[in-house]
Write a protein that holds these residues in place. Structure first.
Motif, PDB file in Angstrom:
ATOM      1  N   UNK A 198       0.833  -1.201   0.000  1.00 33.76           N
ATOM      2  CA  UNK A 198       0.000   0.000   0.000  1.00 33.76           C
ATOM      3  C   UNK A 198       0.875   1.262   0.000  1.00 33.76           C
ATOM      4  N   UNK A 199       1.816   1.313   0.933  1.00 34.96           N
ATOM      5  CA  UNK A 199       2.817   2.383   0.884  1.00 34.96           C
ATOM      6  C   UNK A 199       3.824   1.982  -0.181  1.00 34.96           C
ATOM      7  N   UNK A 200       4.122   2.886  -1.127  1.00 33.12           N
ATOM      8  CA  UNK A 200       5.007   2.482  -2.222  1.00 33.12           C
ATOM      9  C   UNK A 200       6.458   2.341  -1.752  1.00 33.12           C
ATOM     10  N   UNK A 201       6.742   1.218  -1.065  1.00 33.86           N
ATOM     11  CA  UNK A 201       8.077   1.059  -0.481  1.00 33.86           C
ATOM     12  C   UNK A 201       9.156   1.028  -1.536  1.00 33.86           C
ATOM     13  N   UNK A 202       8.817   0.495  -2.723  1.00 31.23           N
ATOM     14  CA  UNK A 202       9.845   0.418  -3.768  1.00 31.23           C
ATOM     15  C   UNK A 202      10.310   1.823  -4.142  1.00 31.23           C
ATOM     16  N   UNK A 203       9.346   2.736  -4.326  1.00 30.18           N
ATOM     17  CA  UNK A 203       9.685   4.114  -4.689  1.00 30.18           C
ATOM     18  C   UNK A 203      10.503   4.752  -3.564  1.00 30.18           C
ATOM     19  N   UNK A 204      10.060   4.537  -2.332  1.00 27.33           N
ATOM     20  CA  UNK A 204      10.779   5.115  -1.197  1.00 27.33           C
ATOM     21  C   UNK A 204      12.196   4.566  -1.157  1.00 27.33           C
ATOM     22  N   UNK A 205      12.316   3.265  -1.394  1.00 25.00           N
ATOM     23  CA  UNK A 205      13.637   2.648  -1.341  1.00 25.00           C
ATOM     24  C   UNK A 205      14.534   3.213  -2.450  1.00 25.00           C
ATOM     25  N   UNK A 206      13.954   3.367  -3.655  1.00 23.21           N
ATOM     26  CA  UNK A 206      14.759   3.909  -4.760  1.00 23.21           C
ATOM     27  C   UNK A 206      15.190   5.341  -4.445  1.00 23.21           C
ATOM     28  N   UNK A 207      14.259   6.162  -3.933  1.00 22.10           N
ATOM     29  CA  UNK A 207      14.640   7.543  -3.598  1.00 22.10           C
ATOM     30  C   UNK A 207      15.725   7.557  -2.536  1.00 22.10           C
ATOM     31  N   UNK A 208      15.572   6.687  -1.523  1.00 26.28           N
ATOM     32  CA  UNK A 208      16.587   6.633  -0.471  1.00 26.28           C
ATOM     33  C   UNK A 208      17.936   6.218  -1.050  1.00 26.28           C
ATOM     34  N   UNK A 209      17.914   5.277  -1.994  1.00 24.79           N
ATOM     35  CA  UNK A 209      19.174   4.806  -2.559  1.00 24.79           C
ATOM     36  C   UNK A 209      19.849   5.910  -3.363  1.00 24.79           C
ATOM     37  N   UNK A 210      19.038   6.654  -4.137  1.00 27.27           N
ATOM     38  CA  UNK A 210      19.623   7.757  -4.909  1.00 27.27           C
ATOM     39  C   UNK A 210      20.228   8.779  -3.956  1.00 27.27           C
ATOM     40  N   UNK A 211      19.474   9.053  -2.889  1.00 26.77           N
ATOM     41  CA  UNK A 211      19.961   9.985  -1.882  1.00 26.77           C
ATOM     42  C   UNK A 211      21.277   9.494  -1.284  1.00 26.77           C
ATOM     43  N   UNK A 212      21.311   8.188  -0.972  1.00 25.87           N
ATOM     44  CA  UNK A 212      22.512   7.603  -0.386  1.00 25.87           C
ATOM     45  C   UNK A 212      23.675   7.715  -1.358  1.00 25.87           C
ATOM     46  N   UNK A 213      23.389   7.465  -2.640  1.00 25.71           N
ATOM     47  CA  UNK A 213      24.451   7.569  -3.644  1.00 25.71           C
ATOM     48  C   UNK A 213      25.036   8.973  -3.647  1.00 25.71           C
ATOM     49  N   UNK A 214      24.154   9.980  -3.622  1.00 25.22           N
ATOM     50  CA  UNK A 214      24.629  11.366  -3.638  1.00 25.22           C
ATOM     51  C   UNK A 214      25.464  11.664  -2.399  1.00 25.22           C
ATOM     52  N   UNK A 215      24.987  11.172  -1.253  1.00 22.35           N
ATOM     53  CA  UNK A 215      25.723  11.444  -0.013  1.00 22.35           C
ATOM     54  C   UNK A 215      27.091  10.773  -0.060  1.00 22.35           C
ATOM     55  N   UNK A 216      27.138   9.518  -0.507  1.00 22.69           N
ATOM     56  CA  UNK A 216      28.432   8.823  -0.543  1.00 22.69           C
ATOM     57  C   UNK A 216      29.362   9.459  -1.565  1.00 22.69           C
ATOM     58  N   UNK A 217      28.790   9.870  -2.700  1.00 28.10           N
ATOM     59  CA  UNK A 217      29.615  10.560  -3.694  1.00 28.10           C
ATOM     60  C   UNK A 217      30.217  11.815  -3.082  1.00 28.10           C
ATOM     61  N   UNK A 218      29.370  12.581  -2.377  1.00 27.04           N
ATOM     62  CA  UNK A 218      29.851  13.820  -1.760  1.00 27.04           C
ATOM     63  C   UNK A 218      30.926  13.490  -0.737  1.00 27.04           C
ATOM     64  N   UNK A 219      30.680  12.444   0.070  1.00 28.27           N
ATOM     65  CA  UNK A 219      31.635  12.122   1.124  1.00 28.27           C
ATOM     66  C   UNK A 219      32.978  11.701   0.538  1.00 28.27           C
ATOM     67  N   UNK A 220      32.940  10.976  -0.586  1.00 31.09           N
ATOM     68  CA  UNK A 220      34.196  10.503  -1.166  1.00 31.09           C
ATOM     69  C   UNK A 220      34.913  11.559  -1.986  1.00 31.09           C
ATOM     70  N   UNK A 221      34.137  12.369  -2.681  1.00 32.55           N
ATOM     71  CA  UNK A 221      34.757  13.298  -3.630  1.00 32.55           C
ATOM     72  C   UNK A 221      34.989  14.685  -3.047  1.00 32.55           C
ATOM     73  N   UNK A 222      34.020  15.153  -2.236  1.00 38.97           N
ATOM     74  CA  UNK A 222      34.089  16.559  -1.822  1.00 38.97           C
ATOM     75  C   UNK A 222      35.267  16.830  -0.897  1.00 38.97           C
ATOM     76  N   UNK A 223      35.781  15.783  -0.245  1.00 38.11           N
ATOM     77  CA  UNK A 223      36.914  16.017   0.643  1.00 38.11           C
ATOM     78  C   UNK A 223      38.201  16.226  -0.150  1.00 38.11           C
ATOM     79  N   UNK A 224      38.268  15.635  -1.353  1.00 36.92           N
ATOM     80  CA  UNK A 224      39.507  15.715  -2.116  1.00 36.92           C
ATOM     81  C   UNK A 224      39.431  16.730  -3.257  1.00 36.92           C
ATOM     82  N   UNK A 225      38.204  17.012  -3.707  1.00 39.84           N
ATOM     83  CA  UNK A 225      38.047  17.959  -4.811  1.00 39.84           C
ATOM     84  C   UNK A 225      36.980  18.991  -4.439  1.00 39.84           C
TER      85      UNK A 225
END
Lengths: 469, 325
Positions: A198-225
């Motif tokens: 009923x709650x679209x968990x798949x959509x929520x999970x995908x949004x969370x994953x995209x968010x996580x990707x952005x955060x990890x990218x920032x954490x890995x890249x923003x410190x060096x560049x």
């Protein structure tokens, strides 16, 4: 040792958080209040918007926990002094982003400065070349060759981290749901992945994953560049745009918080009391709304500037000054924007007071205050909520325009308006400095889009007329 | 009809008095003219003589409401309130803080403002109504859904990005038209194309979505079903019945902003360096020219109130069911 600093806007934000939490706790136990919110989360755009908005709100809240660091002193017994610079929890979290400033412009992921400089060669003579950045790509031996591979490697690490975290989150969601609904783990997993929950968990999970990707990218890249490059004075643009989130949220939410008591009280009073009270309130809001909003804001902010220029002693730090100006901007935006809601509420209470259940309450001799709080207020709350959510994105956009016009937030404050304002000149440069504009655009657009999707979902869920279709 | 308009105009007077008092309070009571003088002359190291001189040049050296030094009727007229605030009712805007005649400036700058505002409005209306009708025609299909998503995306972009992006793309990269500037006469056209295009594009998202809801509202009504039931062609239903009725809220929404077109667009004019009333206002704000801002506040309210009256009149014209009383 730190000294907490509570600015005016911080205090109001915490107040707002307290009110929202209290309401959420209250609404949890009332099925008729819970149902529409469930409807919001169950709509696909709505659930996505909620995830994004939550991310922004968390950043904004972190940036609202302000403190001042203690200065180190040599003798132990002396009174501790505090640095004049006010930091926030977000500053502590992003650490090096704030302090790693270059000399001037540098492009995203650059290892060299954007402009040439004259450099004295050791063997004498001068050359004009692009000097290495102090921090961006500092760890590389040979940036021209290594940079690309290093960025790819770091992105790969971020991707791997995201996959791990994403799978973990999916596992947790499924476990939780399976436990709640007393179902087998695999059945639940299938329900979620096939979008049958009923709650679209798949959509929520995908949004969370995209968010996580952005955060990890920032954490890995923003410190060096510098992922979004640096601005004219060498400050990291990514840091600026992160700091701008709070400004946008403050304008969008505090304005509402300030205008709501006025609008609700006056609107219901006018519709319920009628007669001369109605006339006075109608006159007030017609007069206020007949002045074009920008001009009223401009006039008031100009007067505030005059007042501040003549009373410099009232403000201890530049941050406090900027904060007071932000607060005033919210107040003035609130004054110009309560009229619309007030008019709607007046009309609705005019209609409601003729309703049979209110006639009955009057006939039983229920006090007016009781009728208003028990019978009218709950029945106009959906209008209030829809207006508040609809207004939010408009207010975030208005901040940028007002700042450009010169009557927005303080020029020293990080805000998308200020970033766009400076980007205007940068776009005229040759070659073009485009990254400030891009960063401001991406962050602002995401917030406004999420807010728009959210407000659509809220309107669909709460507007009884729309629900019938 | 005429009697109604007169009555509505009379009702506007107390509102204008309210606006006038509010601006007077904002500009002269919250901060005294001395404060303004100090801001203009620099807060530190300013002599009282310099302040007096600044005030005398601009006519701010009189008492606020009541002049005890004067005699007779002058006690009321030789005041800032009379000179600066009441005269606004006669559209006597006086002089700006750097000594220019505001009424003359406004008259001159009105034309470039209208030269942008009117084409943007007309082209925009045409495009938005066509798009909205298209979406309403395909309602419930993928065309409609993707169109609505696109308009939400478009309306989530700040107008400033449209302007900067448009200037960069069309003006700088493709060199199709000048980035900014203005010229008199017919030469102005080449400077106006870009702002008009951008003005139209930045409004598409929100207007299309709004107009689509107007169309859908009418499309669900009985008379449309009747029209289809009696065998009318879909094009005739769409244009003769649907469009005609959906135009009522669209027209009234446009009429209310018609008078405000004179004020120009703050953003477009200032980004494109067009000498209209919008950039006039922005310049005044940046130079902290209180006289101009005060004049524009008053002018804006007058125009807004005229717009409200026009809407009521427009209702009776486009919708015969509405009668003024």
């Amino acid at each position: 040792m730190i000294m907490p600093v509570i600015l005016w806007t911080d205090a109001l934000i915490f107040l707002l958080v307290a009110i929202t939490t209290a309401f959420a706790l209250y609404a949890r136990r009332k099925p008729h209040l819970r149902a529409p919110w469930r409807h919001v989360v169950c709509s696909r755009p709505g659930s996505m918007a909620v995830v994004i908005l939550c991310a922004y709100i968390i950043i904004g809240l972190l940036d609202s926990l302000h403190y001042r660091l203690a200065l180190e002193s040599n003798d132990a017994g002396a009174e501790t002094h505090y640095a004049s610079e006010v930091l926030s929890a977000l500053d502590a979290l992003v650490g090096p982003l704030r302090t790693q400033t270059e000399k001037t412009y540098s492009a995203p992921f650059a290892t060299h400065l954007f402009t040439r400089e004259t450099i004295q060669q050791p063997e004498g003579g001068q050359t004009r070349e692009y000097p290495r950045l102090k921090y961006g790509g500092r760890h590389l031996q040979n940036p021209a060759v290594d940079a690309r591979a290093d960025i790819l490697r770091r992105s790969g690490v971020a991707l791997a981290q995201t996959l791990t975290a994403g799978l973990a989150v999916l596992l947790l969601i499924t476990l939780w749901q399976a436990h709640r609904r007393q179902q087998a783990f695999t059945t639940m997993l299938r329900t979620i992945l096939k979008r049958r929950s009923e709650v679209p968990w798949l959509i929520i999970w995908i949004s969370l994953s995209i968010l996580a990707l952005l955060i990890f990218l920032a954490a890995n890249l923003a410190t060096a560049y510098h992922v979004f490059g640096t601005d004219k004075v060498g400050e990291d643009v990514f840091y600026q745009t992160l700091k701008s989130i709070r400004t946008g949220l403050v304008i969008g939410t505090l304005t509402t918080l300030i205008m709501l008591p006025f609008a609700i009280f006056m609107g219901i009073l006018a519709g319920y009391a009628r007669g001369w009270i109605d006339d006075v309130i109608q006159y007030t809001y017609t007069t206020l709304s007949s002045i074009p909003g920008v001009l009223l804001i401009a006039a008031t902010i100009l007067m505030l500037q005059v007042y501040m220029a003549n009373h410099p002693e009232l403000f201890e730090t530049t941050l406090e000054r900027a904060d007071i100006r932000l607060l005033f901007l919210s107040i003035i935006l609130g004054i110009t924007s309560w009229t619309g809601l007030c008019r709607l509420l007046r009309g609705e209470s005019l209609k409601l007071r003729e309703a049979e259940y209110i006639q009955a309450a009057t006939a039983f001799g229920v006090r007016h205050s009781k009728i208003i709080s028990r019978h009218i207020l709950p029945n106009v709350m959906h209008i209030v909520l829809i207006t508040v959510v609809l207004d939010f994105s408009g207010l975030v956009l208005a901040e940028a325009v007002l700042t450009y016009v010169g009557v927005g937030v303080d020029p020293t404050m990080n805000s998308w308006g200020n970033m766009i304002n400076s980007a205007r000149l940068e776009m005229a440069r040759e070659p073009v400095v485009w990254w400030s504009l891009l960063a401001a655009f991406l962050f602002m657009f995401t917030l406004v889009l999420a807010a728009n999707l959210f407000s659509d979902a809220v309107r669909d869920a709460f507007d009884p007329r729309l629900r019938q279709h | 009809m005429f009697a109604y308009i007169v009555r509505r105009a009379a009702y506007a007077i107390p509102i204008l008095i309210g606006v006038n008092l509010l601006t007077f309070y904002l500009f002269f009571v919250v901060n005294s003219p001395d404060d303004m003088a100090r801001l203009h002359l620099g807060v530190k190291r300013v002599t009282p003589e310099a302040i007096e001189k600044w005030k005398a040049e601009r006519g701010y050296n009189k008492p606020l409401m009541y002049n005890e030094a004067a005699a007779g009727i002058d006690r009321l007229t030789e005041t800032i309130f009379f000179e600066k605030s009441l005269k606004l009712f006669a559209f006597d805007f006086g002089h700006s803080d750097d000594g220019r005649d505001i009424s003359h400036d406004i008259g001159q700058r009105m034309i470039p403002s209208l030269a942008i505002a009117i084409p943007s409005l007309l082209v925009g209306l045409l495009i938005n109504i066509s798009f909205a009708m298209l979406l309403a025609f395909f309602r419930g299909t993928y065309v409609d859904v993707s169109g609505v998503i696109l308009s939400v995306v478009l309306m989530s972009v700040s107008a400033m990005f449209y302007i900067i992006g448009g200037q960069f793309l069309l003006g700088k990269l493709l060199r199709l038209m000048p980035i900014s500037g203005y010229d008199g006469g017919l030469d102005a056209i080449k400077f106006l194309v870009l702002p008009v295009i951008i003005g139209v594009i930045s409004g598409i998202g929100s207007s299309t979505r709004l107009y689509r809801s107007f169309f859908l509202e009418e499309a669900g009504k009985d008379f449309i079903r009747t029209a289809r039931a009696k065998g009318l062609k879909e094009s005739r239903v769409l244009f003769r019945h649907l469009l005609a009725n959906a135009m009522i809220p669209i027209i009234t929404g446009v009429v209310v902003i018609l008078p405000l077109l004179f004020m120009g667009s703050l953003l477009l004019e200032s980004f494109f360096a067009i000498p209209g009333l919008g950039s006039y206002t922005i310049d005044a704000i940046n130079r902290q020219d209180f006289a101009i801002v005060r004049a524009m506040v008053f002018l804006g309210s007058v125009l807004y109130i005229i717009g409200l009256i026009l809407v009521d009149v427009a209702y009776t014209v486009v919708d015969p069911r509405v009668r003024l009383s």
